[in-house]
Design an enzyme around this catalytic site. Structure first.
Site, PDB file in Angstrom:
ATOM      1  N   ASP A  31       0.949  -1.066   0.029  1.00 24.97           N
ATOM      2  CA  ASP A  31      -0.126  -0.007  -0.092  1.00 24.97           C
ATOM      3  C   ASP A  31       0.900   1.349  -0.020  1.00 24.97           C
ATOM      4  OD1 ASP A  31      -2.359   1.549   0.511  1.00 24.97           O
ATOM      5  OD2 ASP A  31      -1.566   1.820   2.443  1.00 24.97           O
TER       6      ASP A  31
ATOM      7  N   ASP B 173      -1.357  -0.701   6.188  1.00 24.31           N
ATOM      8  CA  ASP B 173      -1.806  -0.052   7.590  1.00 24.31           C
ATOM      9  C   ASP B 173      -3.034   0.516   7.932  1.00 24.31           C
ATOM     10  OD1 ASP B 173      -1.590   2.151   6.254  1.00 24.31           O
ATOM     11  OD2 ASP B 173      -0.958   3.371   7.987  1.00 24.31           O
TER      12      ASP B 173
END
Length: 747
Positions: free
Chosen positions: A428, A639
């Site tokens: 990500d 996250d």
């Protein structure tokens, strides 16, 4: 409904077969869904619904073993310490009684005939007197273990030891009683049975000590939790209280040189906190007002007042302990082979021992019962499934414990085994490769009509009226450009503030007795207000956009005077981490919801192999599945909440410890600090642990494959076979302990 998980601290196990017996006993209890008994840590993890602790404890007792409820929050001592001490006392007593018998062995060999052996020591009745306490007092644990194992329809190492030593002991009694004219030194085996038991007790003590060292990671984590805290009273005084008495909202004081009692937020004060014991970060981390601190970390220099935010089982330290326990008490797939072998090991050894006796009597030395007997006893005592049972769990315990010290939490042992096999890593962007917080990267004048300090003061005052994250980044970033001579009363005054949705903001400002109309936003906003935009300015803003930055123009009094750019900057550690991963031959991709231009700029800066941009949160998991469908083993790193589905779908999900609880719960590995170097460390720890397990399994199998035929051939005295058996388990555990000394570079 979530299942209950109860952990029991066990004692009395002698080999992997005992672990299987306890598993069967616990699985018969009401509500039990799964049981895993770790022979190395001597812990049983029982999962199910409406579990009854008393019933579980009774089941273990009925199986012939002892169990206590494992509770880290209580002050109870570890029962393994008492068991280890008891084993040492048994060994010392057995050694004192066995040494005279060991000395009589000098009379058994022609090459030692010159060494004097007193006739008294060769007396069969004295030997019986010395050997009997060793056989039935110090060695009673083997008889008890054999009885319970056989009663439960199983056979364990205790059966082999009890059978082999009993054969030597009772055969010696037979010779002493029924053959009074027989030369005792040529036929008695009292010294064999006594020395065997003594050596096995010594091996058990060494093994217990080594196993204790392999499970030291949790003990070290528990020791980080301080017992006392300084809590503030309403009148400003302090009182010393137990950490267990703290409540959310309490204010505590942490002085230099003290450990932080629990998780909280700094209310006042500044300090450098050593977090190395939890995150692996080698340097102390500066903490200021508003920063979070974790219980168990160490306050090095300053004084801070902290508001308690988490207590008990909700603290970061408690969660780390639970994850490490979960990994150490789970069973790795590679252990299945050892479990299958251990389940049939003892019956197979009994068959081999019977065949050894038969072959010696019938073929190798017809009528020589002594040679046949010694070879058979040697087979019984050299064979041991302990090394097989210890091979995998000790490596898992040592490897996962060392990883936890570096701030890498493997949720389960199978993850520790599988991680080294990944070939593709998907990242990500926001909060993973980047800081996750926009920062001011550019501020330049396009006109000399006003000074840079004046423009900075006006823009900052304007952007303070907005709550947009980009506005807050500009406000914070312009601090370095303000006029230092301005007093608080001379700050610009904002009037008629207006937010132009999707375009920017504008307002009228008064500053040093002058009025200014200020606009900050896109070129489209400026053109709508008839501000002239030249080609030079347009080109500069376009270049910034191509770099993945959000660029905004600044107009004052309808004149374009400056520009600013804001970006979510790449983490300082990301470039080095990705370079390290590329050297391992891994394919590195970025999966993000950002626009193509921004994503491509970040990917180019970091040297990623590919980028997939403008992906909706709900579609991230589908992209991971598409990669897996091509035959790749995928690790997903993220996250945020929107990363949780992709983390769960990936072969290995890796969550940044600075991320959301949802992401960390969905992941297989949690990195306790915002540093992607932890991924390379996790891969290295996985590789070393799997290699260590394979070494242990090889030596455990090789020991028995080579040792049993040597013993059966008559080339190994029974007492030497017993020593080799004890050494095998200790060597496996000591090899696993090497993982605790692995140096993991954090840069």
């Amino acid at each position: 409904m979530a299942n209950d998980v109860i952990q029991l601290q066990l004692s009395g196990m002698s080999c992997a077969g005992c672990a299987k017996s306890i598993e069967r006993a616990l699985q018969s209890c009401d509500g039990v869904q799964s049981v895993n008994v770790n022979f190395a840590s001597e812990v049983a993890a029982v999962e199910g619904n409406n579990l009854k602790t008393a019933q579980l404890l009774a089941a273990v007792k009925d199986a012939g073993y002892h169990a206590e409820l494992l509770d880290h929050e209580s002050d109870q001592s570890d029962p393994r310490d008492a068991a280890q001490q008891k084993q040492l006392v048994k060994f010392i007593a057995a050694a004192i009684l066995s040494l005279p018998l060991l000395y009589t062995m000098f009379g058994h060999f022609s090459w030692t005939s010159g060494i004097p052996v007193p006739d008294l020591l060769m007396n069969p009745w004295l030997q019986l007197l010395l050997a009997t306490p060793v056989q039935f007092i110090m060695g009673w644990q083997f008889y008890r273990g054999s009885y319970h194992a056989l009663r439960n329809g199983a056979a364990n190492m205790d059966v082999l030891v009890a059978l082999g030593t009993s054969a030597a002991y009772f055969y010696s009694i037979y010779l002493a009683w029924f053959a009074p004219d027989y030369h005792p030194h040529e036929g008695l085996y009292f010294e064999t049975s006594a020395v065997l038991i003594t050596l096995i007790l010594l091996g058990k003590w060494f093994e217990a000590r080594a196993k204790g060292r392999s499970s030291s990671a949790i003990q070290k984590l528990l020791q980080l939790q301080p017992e006392k805290a300084l809590r503030e009273l309403e009148n400003g005084d302090t009182e010393e209280v137990a950490v267990s008495e703290l409540k959310v909202g309490d204010i505590i004081q942490v002085r230099p040189g003290q450990a932080v009692p629990t998780d909280g937020k700094v209310l006042s004060g500044e300090s450098a906190i050593d977090e190395s014991m939890l995150t692996g970060e080698s340097m102390p981390v500066a903490k200021h007002q508003g920063d979070n601190v974790m219980g168990g970390t160490f306050n090095t220099t300053g004084f801070v007042r902290v508001e308690v935010q988490q207590v008990g089982a909700q603290t970061a330290l408690a969660k780390i302990i639970r994850v490490v326990e979960q990994a150490q008490n789970s069973k790795a797939p590679i252990q299945r082979l050892a479990d299958r072998v251990a389940s049939i090991f003892v019956p197979a050894v009994l068959v081999i021992a019977a065949l050894t006796m038969l072959i010696w009597i019938v073929f190798l030395a017809p009528g020589d019962w002594r040679a046949a007997f010694e070879a058979t006893v040697a087979v019984l005592v050299i064979a041991c499934p302990c090394a097989l049972g210890l091979a995998t769990p000790t490596s898992i315990m040592a490897g996962s414990g060392r990883a936890a010290q570096a701030g890498i939490l493997f949720k389960r042992s199978e993850i520790l085994e599988r991680t080294q096999a990944i070939d593709t890593i998907v990242f990500d962007k926001t909060g993973t490769l980047t800081e996750g917080k926009p920062k001011l990267t550019n501020f330049s004048l396009l006109s000399q009509a006003l000074s840079q300090a004046t423009v900075a003061s006006l823009v900052q005052a304007l952007e303070k009226q907005s709550e947009h994250p980009l506005a807050q980044a500009i406000v914070k970033g312009l601090d370095a450009h303000l006029n230092a001579d301005d007093s608080p009363d001379e700050r610009p005054e904002v009037r008629q503030f207006q937010a132009h949705k999707g375009k920017g903001v504008s307002a009228s400002l008064s500053y040093h007795n002058e009025s200014f109309k200020v606009m900050v936003g896109s070129l489209r906003l400026l053109r709508e207000h008839e501000v002239v935009v030249n080609e030079n300015a347009e080109q500069k803003l376009s270049e910034l956009q191509e770099q993945g930055k959000t660029a905004m123009a600044i107009a004052i009094a309808n004149e374009l005077v400056a520009y600013v750019a804001v970006a979510d900057t790449v983490r300082d550690t990301s470039k080095h981490a990705l370079k390290t991963l590329r050297t391992r031959g891994l394919r590195l991709l970025m999966l993000t919801g950002d626009n193509n231009k921004t994503a491509a700029a970040i990917a180019k800066e970091l040297g990623l192999d590919d980028v997939i941009a403008e992906v909706l949160p709900e579609d991230k998991a589908d992209h991971v599945k598409q990669l897996q469908a091509k035959g790749t083993t995928v690790a997903m790193v993220g996250d945020g909440i929107n990363d949780a589905p992709a983390l769960a779908v990936a072969d290995i999900g890796i969550a940044m410890g600075t991320g959301t609880d949802v992401a960390i719960e969905a992941a297989d590995i949690a990195l306790m600090r915002a540093d992607l170097n932890g991924i390379a460390q996790a891969l290295e720890m996985s590789r070393l642990t799997v290699r260590n397990i394979r070494q242990n399994l090889f030596w455990a199998f090789a020991y028995n494959v080579v040792g049993i035929p040597i013993a059966a051939s008559g080339l190994l005295a029974p007492w030497l076979a017993g020593g080799a058996m004890a050494l095998s388990s200790v060597s496996v555990v000591l090899n696993a302990l090497r993982l605790q000394r692995v140096k993991l570079s954090d840069r």
